[in-house]
Design a protein around this motif. Structure first.
Motif, PDB file in Angstrom:
ATOM      1  N   VAL A   1       2.571  -4.668   9.893  1.00 55.45           N
ATOM      2  CA  VAL A   1       3.153  -4.370   8.583  1.00 55.45           C
ATOM      3  C   VAL A   1       4.518  -5.046   8.447  1.00 55.45           C
TER       4      VAL A   1
ATOM      5  N   LEU B   1       0.838  -1.190   0.000  1.00 54.07           N
ATOM      6  CA  LEU B   1       0.000   0.000   0.000  1.00 54.07           C
ATOM      7  C   LEU B   1       0.872   1.239   0.000  1.00 54.07           C
TER       8      LEU B   1
ATOM      9  N   VAL C   1      -4.745   1.749   5.911  1.00 53.70           N
ATOM     10  CA  VAL C   1      -4.005   0.504   6.114  1.00 53.70           C
ATOM     11  C   VAL C   1      -4.790  -0.427   7.039  1.00 53.70           C
TER      12      VAL C   1
ATOM     13  N   ILE D   1       1.253  -7.295   4.605  1.00 55.53           N
ATOM     14  CA  ILE D   1       1.038  -5.943   4.108  1.00 55.53           C
ATOM     15  C   ILE D   1       2.350  -5.171   4.213  1.00 55.53           C
TER      16      ILE D   1
ATOM     17  N   ARG E   1      -6.087  -4.254   6.425  1.00 55.08           N
ATOM     18  CA  ARG E   1      -5.763  -5.335   7.362  1.00 55.08           C
ATOM     19  C   ARG E   1      -7.036  -6.043   7.846  1.00 55.08           C
TER      20      ARG E   1
ATOM     21  N   VAL F   1       4.107  -1.282   3.392  1.00 50.30           N
ATOM     22  CA  VAL F   1       3.678   0.113   3.260  1.00 50.30           C
ATOM     23  C   VAL F   1       4.836   0.940   2.713  1.00 50.30           C
TER      24      VAL F   1
ATOM     25  N   LEU G   1       1.962   1.492  12.375  1.00 48.66           N
ATOM     26  CA  LEU G   1       2.064   0.459  11.353  1.00 48.66           C
ATOM     27  C   LEU G   1       2.543  -0.857  11.954  1.00 48.66           C
TER      28      LEU G   1
END
Length: 370
Positions: A223, A171, A185, A198, A189, A200, A218
């Motif tokens: 993340v 993302l 985000v 994920i 999730r 970022v 995050l």
């Protein structure tokens, strides 16, 4: 030794073309709407050929092409393939006072073409010539997430990757208020669950204070990495971020040499070189060795059709990034099944350029024979 054997593997002909293609809708976090390429083709005295390229998201390839015509192509005219490493060093010495950037881009294009030609001559796919460590690699989805998307569209794009078998998605953040970015985000999730990775990417858009605020939030969302939260030149900021509660930091698409990764050895464990910008296949191999020495891992930036070979051959490589940058200029794109990709099983890197589409966007060409 006969003159014929002396000529085996020598560069007999080189050609160059500059491609300038609008991208239509902006791609990825950069917001790029223009793609420029320099494509190099080399043919040896036995008629074997290989291609290489470099690129920019915006202008710059005219200058790269000019340097190639003035310096690089004359330097390799008549060159035996086994002398490329020596010639490459001489080119680096000749352009040392020009710094990196255009000089490294020019070298990258030639280097990729030389490695493609070497692999073609041996009849091996590039990853096997380099010493394959695996026959397929995991791919994360990166091309269906933009700042312009609504949260619902972002979730839908991420879910579409998962529905196709991908186990991780990337993302973008940095163009909206930080709290809104975190909320987006979080929405992805919650939609995908905890089993999907994920990543970022901030595309260097934050100052240190904002990155310090966002990093722990995050991390709480699990993340996998926080990519380029601040400008790559701020190496001390990366050191400070790495000492806080944060996801692992990723850096490298703007690092154009192996030595450029040294300052990140203790702060960013995920390195993201881009072979057509950072020195080609030769420099990627050096970066891989450096990463192994420092316990870092590599996941190259963009360009899966080429990078799939380097991920399959690398010792520290992990993920391949799916991003559809070159799709409009290729006859075929990399096939991805259940979130994994295998390098093409044909000699060389296997890229098949669509000649009609290249011709439609060609703005310059040049040729040189030995």
């Amino acid at each position: 030794m006969s003159s014929t054997s002396l000529d085996q593997g020598r560069i007999a002909h080189a050609s160059l073309q500059v491609i300038d293609m609008p991208l239509g809708a902006a791609r990825g976090g950069s917001g790029a709407t223009q793609l420029q390429l320099v494509i190099i083709r080399l043919t040896d005295t036995d008629g074997a050929s290989g291609s290489g390229y470099t690129y920019s998201l915006g202008p710059g390839m005219a200058a790269t092409a000019a340097l190639l015509e003035e310096l690089h192509l004359p330097a390799i005219a008549g060159m035996p393939l086994e002398q490329w490493d020596r010639t490459r060093r001489h080119l680096q010495e000749a352009t040392h006072r020009l710094g990196t950037g255009i000089t490294q881009l020019a070298t990258s294009a030639v280097d990729i073409a030389v490695w493609d030609l070497r692999a073609v001559r041996t009849g091996l796919p590039l990853y096997r010539l380099l010493g394959a460590h695996r026959s397929e690699v995991p791919v994360y989805g990166s091309g269906r997430a933009t700042h312009a998307m609504s949260t619902a569209e972002l979730v839908a794009g991420s879910r579409s990757y998962v529905d196709e078998g991908y186990r991780a998605v990337k993302l973008r953040v940095g163009m909206r208020p930080p709290a809104e970015d975190v909320a987006r985000v979080r929405a992805v999730r919650e939609a995908l669950g905890d089993d999907v990775g994920i990543m970022v990417d901030a595309n260097e858009r934050f100052d240190l204070a904002t990155a310090l605020w966002m990093a722990p939030r995050l991390a709480e969302l699990g993340v996998l990495w926080f990519e380029e939260p601040v400008a790559t030149r701020h190496t001390e900021a990366y050191r400070m971020l790495s000492s806080r509660h944060a996801p692992p930091l990723a850096v490298g698409e703007h690092v154009l040499s192996a030595s450029g990764f040294v300052p990140f050895a203790a702060s960013a464990p995920i390195w993201m070189p881009d072979a057509p910008l950072a020195g080609g296949v030769s420099e990627f191999l050096r970066i891989d060795a450096l990463a192994e020495a420092h316990g870092a891992s590599l996941t190259p930036h963009f360009l899966p059709e080429l990078h799939v070979h380097l991920v399959a051959a690398g010792r520290t490589t992990t993920w391949l990034e799916h991003f559809p940058l070159l799709d409009d200029l290729l006859e075929e794109t990399l096939e991805i099944r259940n979130g994994r990709a295998a390098p093409p099983d044909r000699p060389g890197h296997g890229l098949r350029w669509d000649e009609d589409r290249l011709s439609a966007h060609r703005v310059r060409c040049a040729e040189l024979s030995a």
